[in-house]
Motif scaffolding. Sequence first.
Motif, mmCIF file in Angstrom:
data_model
loop_
_atom_site.group_PDB
_atom_site.id
_atom_site.type_symbol
_atom_site.label_atom_id
_atom_site.label_comp_id
_atom_site.label_asym_id
_atom_site.label_seq_id
_atom_site.Cartn_x
_atom_site.Cartn_y
_atom_site.Cartn_z
ATOM 1 N N ILE A 18 2.498 7.837 -0.747
ATOM 2 C CA ILE A 18 2.964 7.434 0.579
ATOM 3 C C ILE A 18 2.295 6.141 1.013
ATOM 4 C CG2 ILE A 18 2.875 8.038 3.029
ATOM 5 C CD1 ILE A 18 3.316 10.957 2.184
ATOM 6 N N THR A 19 0.987 6.036 0.800
ATOM 7 C CA THR A 19 0.254 4.828 1.209
ATOM 8 C C THR A 19 0.765 3.600 0.481
ATOM 9 O OG1 THR A 19 -1.721 6.145 1.660
ATOM 10 C CG2 THR A 19 -2.025 3.780 1.360
ATOM 11 N N ARG A 20 1.003 3.744 -0.825
ATOM 12 C CA ARG A 20 1.498 2.601 -1.600
ATOM 13 C C ARG A 20 2.910 2.222 -1.178
ATOM 14 N NH1 ARG A 20 -1.699 1.083 -5.831
ATOM 15 N NH2 ARG A 20 -3.442 2.477 -6.299
ATOM 16 N N LEU A 50 2.622 0.269 2.177
ATOM 17 C CA LEU A 50 2.170 -1.116 2.027
ATOM 18 C C LEU A 50 3.240 -1.977 1.361
ATOM 19 C CD1 LEU A 50 -1.518 -0.476 0.928
ATOM 20 C CD2 LEU A 50 -0.707 -1.185 3.182
ATOM 21 N N LYS A 51 3.902 -1.423 0.354
ATOM 22 C CA LYS A 51 4.939 -2.182 -0.352
ATOM 23 C C LYS A 51 6.102 -2.517 0.573
ATOM 24 C CE LYS A 51 7.946 -2.008 -4.429
ATOM 25 N NZ LYS A 51 8.349 -1.188 -5.615
ATOM 26 N N GLN A 52 6.535 -1.536 1.381
ATOM 27 C CA GLN A 52 7.671 -1.772 2.263
ATOM 28 C C GLN A 52 7.327 -2.774 3.359
ATOM 29 O OE1 GLN A 52 10.878 -0.818 2.086
ATOM 30 N NE2 GLN A 52 11.193 -2.127 3.887
ATOM 31 N N ALA A 79 7.875 -8.147 5.595
ATOM 32 C CA ALA A 79 7.267 -9.371 6.119
ATOM 33 C C ALA A 79 7.739 -10.589 5.349
ATOM 34 C CB ALA A 79 5.747 -9.255 6.059
ATOM 35 N N VAL A 80 7.829 -10.478 4.032
ATOM 36 C CA VAL A 80 8.286 -11.596 3.212
ATOM 37 C C VAL A 80 9.749 -11.927 3.533
ATOM 38 C CG1 VAL A 80 8.811 -12.324 0.853
ATOM 39 C CG2 VAL A 80 6.630 -11.214 1.360
#
Length: 342
Positions: free
Chosen positions: A186-188, A191-193, A198-199
């Motif tokens: 879930i944490t990964r 952060l990935k999403q 943002a990008v």
Amino acid sequence: MASRHPDLSAPAWTHGLAYELETTIAAIARLDARISASHCASAWTRRAAWSGFGEALRGQGVEIDEIDIFGQACGLPLPSRSLLPTFGDDLAVLAAWHESLARRGPRHWREALPFSFDPPADWGQRPLLLRALELIARHARADRTSVPWLALPALLHDLGVTHRPLPNLAWADKGLRLQPDAADAITRRFLKQLRRSAVTGLERLEAIEADRLRAAHALGQARRPGALLPLLGLSQVQPVLSPRGVGGHLGLTISGAGKLLTRAARAGLLVEVSGRQSWRAYLPPDLAQAFGFVPARRGRPIAPPRPSPALDAVLADFDAEMRAIDERLARLGVGMTEPTPA
């Protein structure tokens, strides 16, 4: 005995996780800094709210893509998209959420929590993004609606991660409710999403700013610009356009609005995406590419117009037109929508 949910703000640290956290924070900071200094912040925020709202709906199991949110928010279903059933009062929820973010002032992060929370002793030492993740996880377990997913942009602002709420950072993950023990995954994903959002948000801001420069250059070169200025200003906040909708907003006949849109498309400022439909629809070039209507441009990017006093004067007129549109939207209290074609 019910299993204790893991604290997502205190993960098992690895080099990879630390790197993902660092790159995500950096991506959000770049977007936040650019938005804070951009002339196009208002137009970007409106589009970002549609993107973030689509993420929240998908988190609730609604089968809807970002392109459909854009079309429905603008009142014009895009070609090649099957007509979706209405999703209740969600467009009203979208408008209220967008307005609440726009009017949000400084506040302590605990003020908005709809549940009781006693932070651990070292709470202030934990990464802000992971503190936000833990709070959203608790919120999602307490509230099964889309409200927790929509709460993240405001929470990041309240925690001091961003200077202003960034609506495209809304995030949804059913694993918070269905697989709470999968903490590392879930944490990964979180952060990935957020990093991807943002990008993408920065790329879209740069595209809107480039559209603004190209529009000003085209207006400066036009001998008889006519209603081209208000059309291009409208396309910033109403990126899905049709002759009928443009005619209604600008006080033109449908025929006159169609000719104006064709003129903008020939100048490369809009892209017609109608296909074989009996009614025409237009998008800004970056959205036409993002939604798959035109292929990605290859080779070097088109150089922006060179700075000049003449360009500065047209940019001032363009920005004044944008402010007028924003004021009109504020008076109406809702987003500008087009009538759906029969």
